[in-house]
Each structure stands twice: as C-alpha cells, then as structure tokens.
Design a protein around this motif. Structure first.
Motif, PDB file in Angstrom:
ATOM      1  N   ASN A  91     -56.387   1.896  10.187  1.00 36.61           N
ATOM      2  CA  ASN A  91     -56.348   0.524  10.733  1.00 36.61           C
ATOM      3  C   ASN A  91     -57.179  -0.437   9.902  1.00 36.61           C
ATOM      4  OD1 ASN A  91     -54.831   1.468  12.836  1.00 36.61           O
ATOM      5  ND2 ASN A  91     -56.458   1.382  14.356  1.00 36.61           N
ATOM      6  N   HIS A  92     -58.327   0.020   9.464  1.00 39.80           N
ATOM      7  CA  HIS A  92     -59.249  -0.861   8.741  1.00 39.80           C
ATOM      8  C   HIS A  92     -59.028  -0.802   7.227  1.00 39.80           C
ATOM      9  CE1 HIS A  92     -61.738  -2.198  12.190  1.00 39.80           C
ATOM     10  NE2 HIS A  92     -61.195  -1.114  12.731  1.00 39.80           N
ATOM     11  N   ASN A  93     -57.983  -0.115   6.838  1.00 36.36           N
ATOM     12  CA  ASN A  93     -57.553  -0.094   5.433  1.00 36.36           C
ATOM     13  C   ASN A  93     -58.693   0.316   4.491  1.00 36.36           C
ATOM     14  OD1 ASN A  93     -55.534  -0.403   3.535  1.00 36.36           O
ATOM     15  ND2 ASN A  93     -55.926  -2.575   3.202  1.00 36.36           N
TER      16      ASN A  93
ATOM     17  N   LYS B 267     -59.560  -8.632   3.474  1.00 42.55           N
ATOM     18  CA  LYS B 267     -60.958  -8.206   3.622  1.00 42.55           C
ATOM     19  C   LYS B 267     -61.767  -8.412   2.344  1.00 42.55           C
ATOM     20  CE  LYS B 267     -61.823  -4.220   5.775  1.00 42.55           C
ATOM     21  NZ  LYS B 267     -61.624  -2.810   6.129  1.00 42.55           N
TER      22      LYS B 267
ATOM     23  N   TYR C 281     -66.298 -10.127   6.719  1.00 44.54           N
ATOM     24  CA  TYR C 281     -65.287  -9.876   5.678  1.00 44.54           C
ATOM     25  C   TYR C 281     -65.102 -11.086   4.768  1.00 44.54           C
ATOM     26  CZ  TYR C 281     -63.736  -5.880   8.504  1.00 44.54           C
ATOM     27  OH  TYR C 281     -63.670  -4.713   9.198  1.00 44.54           O
TER      28      TYR C 281
ATOM     29  N   ARG D 119     -55.889  -6.928   6.774  1.00 42.81           N
ATOM     30  CA  ARG D 119     -55.985  -5.663   6.028  1.00 42.81           C
ATOM     31  C   ARG D 119     -55.971  -5.934   4.524  1.00 42.81           C
ATOM     32  NH1 ARG D 119     -52.336  -1.701   6.533  1.00 42.81           N
ATOM     33  NH2 ARG D 119     -53.806  -0.014   6.795  1.00 42.81           N
ATOM     34  N   TYR D 120     -55.304  -7.016   4.107  1.00 41.69           N
ATOM     35  CA  TYR D 120     -55.259  -7.367   2.683  1.00 41.69           C
ATOM     36  C   TYR D 120     -56.302  -8.414   2.293  1.00 41.69           C
ATOM     37  CZ  TYR D 120     -50.742  -4.988   2.810  1.00 41.69           C
ATOM     38  OH  TYR D 120     -49.749  -4.058   2.969  1.00 41.69           O
TER      39      TYR D 120
ATOM     40  N   LYS E  81     -74.591  -9.924   1.153  1.00 48.15           N
ATOM     41  CA  LYS E  81     -73.697  -9.314   0.159  1.00 48.15           C
ATOM     42  C   LYS E  81     -74.443  -9.107  -1.136  1.00 48.15           C
ATOM     43  CE  LYS E  81     -69.879  -8.986   2.493  1.00 48.15           C
ATOM     44  NZ  LYS E  81     -70.398  -8.478   3.702  1.00 48.15           N
TER      45      LYS E  81
END
Lengths: 231, 229
Positions: free
Chosen positions: B67-69, A126, A171, A123-124, B229
């Motif tokens: 959940n996926h922030n 990504k 990610y 979560r941090y 990207k």
C-alpha cells in the motif's frame, strides 16, 4: 518537466484550468480525465500545443478503474507531480425527495472518487515536492437547503483536504482546497438555472488562482479552505 | 561490503492495551512500522531487510508494504517465541551479509541519516546509546547496591555487528540456552575483545511500548519530525 492530472477536465473550472496550466513553462505533460471523450478533445484543442496532452476518458463512479488510469498515466509520463481534483456532480433535491441513489452518486463523484484518486497518485508522489488541489465549494461550509447531498459531499472534500494536508506533510506533498462561490459553470446552471452567467465569476478567474497556488513558490496556503468568491 | 537489516516486529499489543500490535498503530496518520520503513527506504547501503513478525500478522505487513509503495528488498518471516529467537531467525536469513543492523519496528524516529552514519562508521560493531539522566539502584524489595550512573548507558537501537560473528554468537547462545535482552549484551558476552562503539543516540529515539509513549510520540512527530529531511 512536471506532469499534471486534472479530473473534470471536460468543462467548467477543470477545462479552464487545463488551458491555463498548459501555458506554464514548468508543465510538460497534462492528463485530462472526465467521462466525455469528445469534450476532453475540445479541451485539448484549446490548450497550448507545447504540452504533451493525454486524453483519459473515465467515469469517476468507476472507483475500481481509477488506480488503473493513474498507473497508465504514470507509465506514459514517468512522474506525477500535480493533481487537480475537479470532477463534480450535482442533482439538487429536497431531503424528502432525494434517494439513496442520488446521495450515493453525489458522494461517489465529489468525494469518494477524489479520495481514491489521491490514494493512487500519492504512491507515485511520495517525497517529490508534489501538490494536490481539491475543488470544494462554498456550499461545503454554509447551509444550502435543497442541496443536502452536494453540500455535505463538498464539506467532506474540505475535511479530507485539511486532514491529508497534515497526513501527507511528511511526504513533502502539499494539499490545497479551494471553495469557489458562484461561478459560471455547467454545474452552476443546474443549481441556479435562472441566473445570468455573465454577472458572476468566470471559470478562467478560478483557473488563475489554481495556477498561482500550484506554483513552486506558494508555500503557505495549504491545508485550509480557501474561499474564491467575487464580491 | 554487504549490509542486511533485521527488523523486530514481534509486538502483539499487550502492553499498549490494544488488540492491534503496536507496530501497526497509527502515528501521525500512518502505521508506526511504515515510519521505520520509509526511513530505511532512503538508505541505499541496506541491501536486504528481514522483518520478523508473528505468523498471524505477516500478510498484514506485506499488504502495508504494498500500500505504501515501499521500494526495498524486504522479506517477512515468522519470528520466534522470544525477542532473541526472532533476531536469530532474522540473522540466519541474512547469512553472507558482512554487516547486520538490528532494529525494532517501534522506534519510528531514527532518521535515514542516523542509519547511514552508523553503517558508514569505521567501527565494525556499534550501538546508539544515551546517558541515563536519573539515578539507578540495584535491588528488588530492598536496595542492595548503588550503581554509578556515569558508568551506565541507556542502550538504543539500531545496532550494527559483524554479520558472521553475530550469527555465531546467536548459535552459541541458542545451544547453551543463554538469554539476553538485546544483541549488544549477547555479542559482548561471546566476543568480549571485539570493540562495540557507543555512538551518541537521540532523545527522540523513543521505543513505543506503552500508551503514554504513543501520546508523547504524536507530539514529537508534529513538532520535530515532520519536515526533518
């Protein structure tokens, strides 16, 4: 400066890796996670003092608490760039002697807690060119009579590492998996009490390989079961 | 200039032959709607997002966002009975936005660059569209008319409109009981003199509607999207 979390940092490969990584110029913050606070402090004392070290005593069977410790580390250091999952547990028994409790504890520490830890960190992480390294074992890919819980839990580690390497690629998070062979750790002593630890691979040897894999330049070895074994 | 976005997430899974609505199905290991939101997350120009979803899936949507922030100003509201009604509800929730982008939860491969390119285009109203590579004829049981395919366009989303005018157009359509399949046709009907630019769309901008689409998208994701990207 990068922030690194190491679980299982109170002994063995986890401790050796903490010491090795503390010497790297690009790493400024290291969080050491394990059950035994006294041993974590000993690890800290062996590390290069240039690093900010946070000692985080936590029993990895407490799955609910994992997210809280990750949040705490993030609050302190403002980033999570590298994660090394080294927490391990073994209690070898024959199938007919093993218990659900043993099987559950082995899977919880070796596999489930790893998954929960990764989930909390991703979560941090990504989109931030982060890396995760999971420590499996050669026991996870070969037959080990008498170690059924440990071997199958480590097989789970190999599988989850391969899957997450693909799932988290978008990610920009790389997931590595190493499978050390015989290595002179406290855990190995439980598995092979008669063995002379000076004749086998040392935790420091594995720590150097982990450090190499977590270099920014390393770009090709993620998503595979990397066997680390001294011939 | 303030920019808002409506995301239509009204699917209930009928055409996918699934109990799970298609926006929640996994693509490359994560829910399709999350692909969309992660791309939008990178578009700073979008200030507010309204997701229109069936009431029974609102909590699930909120949980996924947590959940996926996903770091974006997002609200989830109950959609309408039709696509048009849902868009109208979304647009009403963005009252005051100068520009409104309309998008669908099941078009996962629109990149942040494509969103930005549309938002920053000098055109007030714009859609993405691609040429039609096959012949299209009019008729139902028998062919009734030839159509010139070089005059036709395959309409994609996202689409961008003047916020105030889009709201007025929807109000009028609602009062008059007129139905349109998407918003460019609706907007053009009420504002035929306002130009709607057709920007060059992408073949990858697939709307996932059937199980076959999902199979194709898995391959496209692995080969072309990951690492873009």
């Amino acid at each position: 400066m990068k922030t690194l979390i190491i679980t299982g940092a109170s002994q063995g490969i986890g401790r050796a890796t903490a010491v090795e990584m503390s010497n790297r110029e690009d790493i400024g913050n290291i969080a050491l996670v394990a059950r035994n606070e006294k041993n974590l402090e000993e690890t800290k004392a062996l590390m290069n003092p240039k690093c900010n070290v946070m000692v985080v005593p936590h029993d990895m069977t407490d799955l609910e608490g994992i997210e809280k410790i990750v949040d705490k580390i993030y609050k302190e250091f403002k980033s999570i760039d590298l994660l090394i999952n080294g927490a391990g547990f073994v209690n070898p028994t024959a199938l007919l002697d093993t218990t659900i409790e043993n099987f559950t504890q082995t899977f919880t520490v070796n596999t489930v807690s790893m998954l929960v830890m990764i989930k909390a960190c991703v979560r941090y992480m990504k989109g931030k060119d982060a890396k995760i390294l999971n420590i499996a074992s050669t026991a996870g890919s070969t037959s080990r009579p008498g170690w059924v819980a440990y071997a199958s839990a480590k097989a789970g580690v190999i599988s989850l590492s391969k899957t997450l390497a693909d799932e988290l690629r978008d990610y920009k998070i790389k997931v590595y998996c190493i499978s050390p062979g015989r290595c002179a750790t406290e855990l190995r002593r439980i598995l092979a009490p008669e063995e002379d630890p000076t004749t086998i691979m040392q935790p420091e040897d594995v720590a150097k390989i982990i450090s190499n894999l977590l270099e920014e330049e390393e770009n090709c070895l993620d998503g595979q079961d990397i066997i680390v074994r001294q011939k | 200039m303030s920019v808002g976005m409506v995301i239509l997430a009204g699917g209930v899974g009928k055409r996918m032959h699934q109990k799970t609505p298609k926006q929640f199905l996994l693509l490359g290991g994560k829910p399709i709607i999350i692909h969309v939101l992660e791309n939008i997350e990178k578009v700073d120009e979008i200030e507010k997002v309204v997701i229109c979803s069936p009431k029974e899936h609102i909590e699930q949507m909120k949980q996924l966002i947590f959940n996926h922030n996903i770091q974006k100003n997002i609200i989830c509201v109950e959609g309408g009975k039709t696509r048009q009604e849902s868009t109208y509800i979304g647009v009403k929730n963005l009252k005051g936005c100068d520009s409104i982008i309309v998008h669908e939860a099941v078009r996962p491969f629109v990149s942040d660059k494509e969103f930005k390119s549309m938002i920053n285009s000098k055109e007030e109203n714009a859609i993405y569209g691609i040429d039609i590579p096959f012949t299209v004829l009019e008729g139902s049981e028998y062919i009734e008319k030839n159509l010139e395919r070089n005059k036709l366009i395959n309409v994609q989303l996202p689409q961008k409109f003047n916020g105030e005018k889009l709201l007025l157009a929807h109000e009028k359509a609602d009062k008059e009981g007129k139905h349109f399949t998407e918003d460019a046709s609706l907007f053009y009907h009420y504002y035929p003199d306002d130009k709607i630019k057709i920007m060059e769309g992408s073949l990858y901008n697939i709307k996932i509607t059937t199980p076959v689409d999902l199979i194709s998208c898995e391959q496209i994701y692995k080969e072309y999207i990951v690492g873009r990207k």
